[in-house]
Design an enzyme around this catalytic site. Structure first.
Site, PDB file in Angstrom:
ATOM      1  N   LYS A   1      24.310  33.947  25.162  1.00  0.00           N
ATOM      2  CA  LYS A   1      23.376  32.749  24.741  1.00  0.00           C
ATOM      3  C   LYS A   1      23.730  31.502  24.794  1.00  0.00           C
ATOM      4  O   LYS A   1      24.198  30.559  23.884  1.00  0.00           O
ATOM      5  CB  LYS A   1      23.027  33.031  23.036  1.00  0.00           C
TER       6      LYS A   1
HETATM    7  N1  PPE Z   1      15.606  35.940  23.634  1.00  0.00           N
HETATM    8  C1  PPE Z   1      15.978  34.682  23.840  1.00  0.00           C
HETATM    9  C2  PPE Z   1      16.006  33.924  24.990  1.00  0.00           C
HETATM   10  C3  PPE Z   1      16.422  34.094  22.647  1.00  0.00           C
HETATM   11  O1  PPE Z   1      16.699  32.848  22.383  1.00  0.00           O
HETATM   12  C4  PPE Z   1      16.218  34.875  21.297  1.00  0.00           C
HETATM   13  C5  PPE Z   1      16.694  34.140  19.975  1.00  0.00           C
HETATM   14  C6  PPE Z   1      16.156  36.121  21.439  1.00  0.00           C
HETATM   15  C7  PPE Z   1      15.493  36.842  22.659  1.00  0.00           C
HETATM   16  C8  PPE Z   1      16.054  37.162  20.031  1.00  0.00           C
HETATM   17  O2  PPE Z   1      17.193  37.227  19.672  1.00  0.00           O
HETATM   18  P1  PPE Z   1      17.515  37.672  18.235  1.00  0.00           P
HETATM   19  O3  PPE Z   1      17.499  36.359  17.387  1.00  0.00           O
HETATM   20  O4  PPE Z   1      18.789  38.119  18.184  1.00  0.00           O
HETATM   21  O5  PPE Z   1      16.469  38.684  17.784  1.00  0.00           O
HETATM   22  N2  PPE Z   1      16.469  32.995  20.060  1.00  0.00           N
HETATM   23  C9  PPE Z   1      16.920  31.839  18.825  1.00  0.00           C
HETATM   24  C10 PPE Z   1      16.878  30.461  19.341  1.00  0.00           C
HETATM   25  C11 PPE Z   1      15.569  29.946  19.050  1.00  0.00           C
HETATM   26  C12 PPE Z   1      15.353  28.450  19.297  1.00  0.00           C
HETATM   27  O6  PPE Z   1      14.312  28.058  19.527  1.00  0.00           O
HETATM   28  O7  PPE Z   1      16.480  27.925  19.066  1.00  0.00           O
HETATM   29  C13 PPE Z   1      16.564  32.382  17.546  1.00  0.00           C
HETATM   30  O8  PPE Z   1      15.379  33.067  17.405  1.00  0.00           O
HETATM   31  O9  PPE Z   1      17.330  32.018  16.619  1.00  0.00           O
END
Ligand code: PPE
Length: 308
Positions: A160
């Site tokens: 990330k």
């Molecule tokens: N894909 C991406 C690209 C992503 O950024 C997230 C989380 C996910 C999938 C889902 O991951 P999880 O939260 O482990 O289920 N995105 C984070 C950031 C959002 C933001 O705008 O900043 C979040 O959901 O916190």
């Protein structure tokens, strides 16, 4: 979405006043996107506020940093303690969003990241529904982006990484300017990858399917894993399977998952109505159990909660 300031931000082991939590403009991460972050939510439960799947998030943060060769000077335990502390000192008893960030700081310029200092911060503030209350309830309109998700040899999609979100931001703006709520990105092979900040699921003939993160070049989502567990416990078949855009058009139901977004029904993709265009029964069941789990209303999922 605006940030609501709270009192303190944890920076490299100390609590700093919100307004003092600044960095130098020549910080490496600001120039080259050299950083990694997490998004975590805490919810109010009948037994006080609790952070949802805290350890899994901090472990993923450390994995992101391993990929990016940033040595984090704190252990997972220390990061978890810091997160609990930041919710406590800011008295976020009604829940909040937490943003742990590892970033390369001030002292070196030039692309080589290795000599730059590794800094860590954790902030927390109250944050509403990421795709809006109406989106949560009625579903969101999605558009396949003309921007492609990074190929796995262009960017390490299992990390990330902060800089990787330029790709997400481009896709988000394109979708919003075209009148949609959110974008879906395809990988270089044309298969569905993920959304700008969420993973994606479809339901077809009662089977729940999500693109396999490694093959699809998607972030392995903690909410995605949470939904897989809940769906399995409900007796549904869940598969990680590659999909193409027309699989989205023809799904009976579709939804996206993420910590910030939570579980959000998809009402249409490229103006093709998904199912009936209203949240389907499986989506609604999963969404409702997800909210019960995060709010401490399901004893079988207690282990996902870290009490503040
Ligand atoms: N894909 C991406 C690209 C992503 O950024 C997230 C989380 C996910 C999938 C889902 O991951 P999880 O939260 O482990 O289920 N995105 C984070 C950031 C959002 C933001 O705008 O900043 C979040 O959901 O916190």
């Amino acid at each position: 979405m605006p940030i609501t300031p709270t009192k303190k931000i944890w920076m490299d082991g100390t609590l700093v006043d919100w307004d003092q939590a600044t960095v130098h403009v020549l910080s490496h991460g600001l120039h080259y996107g050299t950083g990694a972050f997490e998004g975590i939510r805490a919810y109010k439960t009948p037994r006080g506020v609790a952070i949802f799947r805290l350890r899994e998030h901090m472990e993923r943060l450390i994995r992101s940093c391993k990929i990016l060769m940033m040595d984090v000077p704190f252990s997972v335990d220390q990061l978890c303690d810091a997160a609990l502390e930041i919710v406590r000192v800011n008295e976020l008893d009604n829940g909040c969003y937490l943003r742990p960030l590892v970033y390369l700081g001030y002292g070196e310029m030039g692309v080589n990241p290795l000599p730059a200092p590794v800094n860590v911060a954790i902030a927390a503030w109250p944050w509403g529904a990421y795709l809006g209350d109406e989106g949560l309830e009625k579903g969101v309109r999605m558009k396949i982006s003309s921007w492609q998700r990074h190929g796995v040899n262009a960017m390490p999609t299992a990390a990330k990484g902060t800089g990787m979100y330029l790709n997400s931001a481009l896709a988000k703006v394109e979708a919003m300017k075209a009148g949609y709520d959110e974008a879906i990105l395809l990988g270089p092979d044309g298969r569905v990858s993920e959304c700008t900040g969420e993973n994606l699921f479809v339901v077809r003939d009662g089977v729940i399917i999500s693109p396999p993160p490694s093959e699809a070049g998607a972030l392995p989502g903690i909410t995605q894993q949470t939904i897989v567990k809940i769906a399995n416990d409900l007796g549904y078949e869940v598969r990680f399977e590659a999909m193409i855009r027309t699989d989205l058009y023809l799904a009976d139901e579709a939804f996206l998952t993420g910590t910030a977004a939570e579980v959000v029904p998809i009402s249409s993709v490229d103006d093709r109505v998904v199912g009936t265009g209203t949240p389907g029964p499986i989506t609604k069941a999963l969404q409702s159990i997800y909210f019960q789990a995060v709010r401490g209303e399901r004893t079988e999922y207690e282990e996902w909660l870290a009490r503040v």
